[in-house]
Scaffold this active site. Structure first.
Site, short mmCIF file in Angstrom:
data_model
loop_
_atom_site.label_atom_id
_atom_site.label_comp_id
_atom_site.label_asym_id
_atom_site.label_seq_id
_atom_site.Cartn_x
_atom_site.Cartn_y
_atom_site.Cartn_z
NE ARG A 42 -4.03 1.78 2.43
CZ ARG A 42 -4.06 2.90 3.16
NH1 ARG A 42 -3.06 3.21 3.95
NH2 ARG A 42 -5.11 3.69 3.10
CB SER A 111 -12.21 -1.27 0.70
OG SER A 111 -10.82 -1.37 0.61
CE LYS A 140 -9.65 3.62 3.10
NZ LYS A 140 -10.02 2.32 2.52
N1 3NM Z 1 -8.60 0.29 4.85
P1 3NM Z 1 -4.77 0.20 10.84
S1 3NM Z 1 -9.16 0.76 7.24
C1 3NM Z 1 -6.14 0.52 4.73
O1 3NM Z 1 -11.87 0.14 6.15
C2 3NM Z 1 -7.40 0.53 5.45
O2 3NM Z 1 -11.25 -0.04 4.11
C3 3NM Z 1 -9.62 0.36 5.68
O3 3NM Z 1 -4.88 0.32 9.26
C4 3NM Z 1 -11.02 0.14 5.29
O4 3NM Z 1 -4.65 -1.25 11.15
C5 3NM Z 1 -7.55 0.82 6.80
O5 3NM Z 1 -3.49 0.93 11.14
C6 3NM Z 1 -6.44 1.13 7.74
O6 3NM Z 1 -5.96 0.84 11.42
C7 3NM Z 1 -6.01 -0.05 8.53
#
Ligand code: 3NM
Length: 212
Positions: A42, A111, A140
């Site tokens: 990513r 997603s 995000k």
């Molecule tokens: N996508 P962390 S939440 C890349 O809900 C990503 O689609 C998401 O990172 C979605 O584990 C997210 O640091 C971030 O919260 C996940």
């Protein structure tokens, strides 16, 4: 395709928001060593050319571990480098359009941020979904957490057909709660990438998820 994904409980992301360019390969290796069953690169805001080059570096690491390598966002890059998969968001078009670029064999994930979107993704024919963000997360930023109340229905209804990876603010600290809500597979980004030892952090998450 689905056979290899079925095994994946931890979905690892090499997120360049947390990983220095010089440590990309090392971190990918650590995620794999910890037991990640899928790896995604990513690289928000980076040039496609750069993403293609890093992908070519990470592919052999994933290949020798038997772990699918997924490119985020760019179907053309995924196709060019011969990635195992592509991950796209809600605004990245229909699966049928993407398939004209990546072909029928590639893993393609979506997603999803609601039960409705999760149902649609299954109907369209995606190979897996991300479901979240469960909690608000700096990875995000600007998205509200959707909470845990729909995890169990999505896991039952969609997760019985394709893998459902719960994502967004998932940490070792709240994993018990997330698991209790019905999650079977997770993506943990910042909590493992910011850990002192990435591979130990992944192992801990997996040990917890796989315990009864
Ligand atoms: N996508 P962390 S939440 C890349 O809900 C990503 O689609 C998401 O990172 C979605 O584990 C997210 O640091 C971030 O919260 C996940």
């Amino acid at each position: 395709v689905n056979e290899i994904l079925k095994e994946a409980v931890f979905y690892g992301i090499v997120d360049l928001g947390y990983v220095e360019d010089s440590r990309i390969s090392e971190v990918c290796q650590a995620l794999v060593d910890g037991g990640a069953g899928v790896i995604q690169l990513r690289a928000k805001g980076r040039e496609k050319r750069e993403i293609a080059n890093w992908s070519k570096e990470l592919l052999p690491i994933c290949r020798s571990a038997g772990v699918p390598f997924i490119v985020n966002d760019y179907a053309d890059v995924a196709a060019e480098v011969g990635a195992d998969g592509l991950h796209i968001g809600q605004d990245d078009g229909m699966l049928s359009e993407v398939r004209t670029i990546v072909g029928d064999e590639m893993i393609v994930g979506r997603s999803t941020h609601s039960v409705e979107q999760a149902r649609w993704a299954l109907k369209e024919g995606f190979d897996y979904i991300g479901f979240g963000p469960l909690f608000p997360t700096p990875t995000k930023a600007g998205r509200p957490g959707i909470g845990l109340e729909n995890v169990s229905i999505v896991q039952k209804e969609i997760g019985s057909k394709i893998p459902v990876f719960c994502i967004g603010g998932v940490k070792l600290e709240n994993l018990e709660e997330v698991k209790r809500a019905g999650a079977r597979r997770v993506v943990v980004v910042s909590d493992v990438l910011q850990a002192k030892e990435v591979f130990i952090a992944v192992k801990k998450v997996l040990r917890f998820l796989l315990a009864h």
